[in-house]
Scaffold this motif. Sequence first.
Motif, PDB file in Angstrom:
ATOM      1  N   SER A  81       0.823  -1.199   0.000  1.00  0.00           N
ATOM      2  CA  SER A  81       0.000   0.000   0.000  1.00  0.00           C
ATOM      3  C   SER A  81       0.863   1.257   0.000  1.00  0.00           C
ATOM      4  N   VAL A  82       1.901   1.273   0.831  1.00  0.00           N
ATOM      5  CA  VAL A  82       2.807   2.425   0.897  1.00  0.00           C
ATOM      6  C   VAL A  82       3.502   2.634  -0.444  1.00  0.00           C
ATOM      7  N   GLN A  83       3.946   1.529  -1.026  1.00  0.00           N
ATOM      8  CA  GLN A  83       4.638   1.590  -2.315  1.00  0.00           C
ATOM      9  C   GLN A  83       3.750   2.228  -3.389  1.00  0.00           C
ATOM     10  N   LYS A  84       2.450   1.942  -3.324  1.00  0.00           N
ATOM     11  CA  LYS A  84       1.522   2.467  -4.327  1.00  0.00           C
ATOM     12  C   LYS A  84       0.974   3.850  -3.964  1.00  0.00           C
ATOM     13  N   GLY A  85       1.425   4.389  -2.816  1.00  0.00           N
ATOM     14  CA  GLY A  85       1.052   5.748  -2.459  1.00  0.00           C
ATOM     15  C   GLY A  85      -0.261   5.897  -1.717  1.00  0.00           C
ATOM     16  N   TYR A  86      -0.744   4.810  -1.098  1.00  0.00           N
ATOM     17  CA  TYR A  86      -1.992   4.875  -0.346  1.00  0.00           C
ATOM     18  C   TYR A  86      -1.716   5.091   1.139  1.00  0.00           C
ATOM     19  N   ASP A  87      -2.672   5.734   1.799  1.00  0.00           N
ATOM     20  CA  ASP A  87      -2.599   5.935   3.246  1.00  0.00           C
ATOM     21  C   ASP A  87      -3.798   5.227   3.872  1.00  0.00           C
ATOM     22  N   ILE A  88      -3.780   3.899   3.818  1.00  0.00           N
ATOM     23  CA  ILE A  88      -4.881   3.076   4.320  1.00  0.00           C
ATOM     24  C   ILE A  88      -4.373   2.255   5.496  1.00  0.00           C
ATOM     25  N   PRO A  89      -4.979   2.361   6.667  1.00  0.00           N
ATOM     26  CA  PRO A  89      -4.567   1.517   7.794  1.00  0.00           C
ATOM     27  C   PRO A  89      -5.011   0.070   7.565  1.00  0.00           C
ATOM     28  N   PHE A  90      -4.075  -0.847   7.658  1.00  0.00           N
ATOM     29  CA  PHE A  90      -4.369  -2.273   7.584  1.00  0.00           C
ATOM     30  C   PHE A  90      -3.893  -2.930   8.872  1.00  0.00           C
ATOM     31  N   SER A  91      -4.695  -3.823   9.449  1.00  0.00           N
ATOM     32  CA  SER A  91      -4.286  -4.469  10.691  1.00  0.00           C
ATOM     33  C   SER A  91      -4.901  -5.858  10.821  1.00  0.00           C
ATOM     34  N   VAL A  92      -4.313  -6.646  11.725  1.00  0.00           N
ATOM     35  CA  VAL A  92      -4.788  -7.999  12.009  1.00  0.00           C
ATOM     36  C   VAL A  92      -5.885  -7.943  13.067  1.00  0.00           C
ATOM     37  N   TYR A  93      -6.861  -8.836  12.942  1.00  0.00           N
ATOM     38  CA  TYR A  93      -7.849  -8.999  14.014  1.00  0.00           C
ATOM     39  C   TYR A  93      -8.071 -10.485  14.235  1.00  0.00           C
ATOM     40  N   ASP A  94      -8.793 -10.836  15.290  1.00  0.00           N
ATOM     41  CA  ASP A  94      -8.887 -12.242  15.689  1.00  0.00           C
ATOM     42  C   ASP A  94      -9.995 -13.021  15.010  1.00  0.00           C
ATOM     43  N   GLY A  95     -10.723 -12.394  14.095  1.00  0.00           N
ATOM     44  CA  GLY A  95     -11.784 -13.100  13.386  1.00  0.00           C
ATOM     45  C   GLY A  95     -13.126 -13.069  14.096  1.00  0.00           C
ATOM     46  N   HIS A  96     -13.172 -12.508  15.313  1.00  0.00           N
ATOM     47  CA  HIS A  96     -14.414 -12.479  16.081  1.00  0.00           C
ATOM     48  C   HIS A  96     -14.767 -11.066  16.555  1.00  0.00           C
ATOM     49  N   LYS A  97     -13.869 -10.442  17.291  1.00  0.00           N
ATOM     50  CA  LYS A  97     -14.118  -9.110  17.834  1.00  0.00           C
ATOM     51  C   LYS A  97     -13.464  -8.048  16.950  1.00  0.00           C
ATOM     52  N   LEU A  98     -14.231  -7.035  16.599  1.00  0.00           N
ATOM     53  CA  LEU A  98     -13.689  -5.938  15.797  1.00  0.00           C
ATOM     54  C   LEU A  98     -13.039  -4.926  16.738  1.00  0.00           C
ATOM     55  N   PRO A  99     -11.759  -4.606  16.523  1.00  0.00           N
ATOM     56  CA  PRO A  99     -11.010  -3.765  17.463  1.00  0.00           C
ATOM     57  C   PRO A  99     -11.293  -2.272  17.293  1.00  0.00           C
TER      58      PRO A  99
END
Length: 216
Positions: A81-99
């Motif tokens: 994403s950074v390489q392509k010039g985007y400012d989008i937050p990406f993160s891991v979650y546990d598949g059940h609870k949205l952080p």
Amino acid sequence: MGNIVNEWYETKKNVDEMVHWEKPKLKKWELAVTKFFPAEAKILDVGCGLGREAFVLSDMGYKVKGIDISQEVIDQVVPFSVQKGYDIPFSVYDGHKLPFEADSFDVVIIWAQTFGLLYGNEYKHEFLLECKRVLTNGGLLSYSAHDYRFLMENYKNVMKGRKFYPYADTELYWETFEPDELMAFAKDAGYTLILCEKGEIYIPEDGTILHCLCRK
């Protein structure tokens, strides 16, 4: 999500095969659904993968956050994403609870194959309630799934009951649905259904998927 799903998407070889960069575009049905989204909406992309939907939605002026159960996926999509010039937050979650706090997003999308990887009705019900929690009042949920009838007509050899096994020599599968079944999940979780229909992917030869749009 179960160990089968986690193991598949944590395997670097499998994630590497997901990488392709031709200017990404939304599928026909996805583009049609975005016409319901408010301008500059805050969108949560659940099961973001390597960012196809997130990148296009960002280009359209939406404020997107992407989450995925796979650390390997996030490790690849963040620098990509950074390489392509985007400012989008990406993160891991546990598949059940949205952080995220309640009322954080105007739209939640569960596109591509993600909904069919939420194995079992109870899991899907609980997850749609969790999506409802993070949506603003009147916010939209859009989710898609494999069309059982289409797959039985065209890919019966890789169907076992209601399970679609697209990859040889693996236990990974996607659940498949009829339209009334997909609608029932939204109604049972207390959403107001806006539409549920078969959507075209890119060209007729690609077949169709089922998708629902509903409101909190």
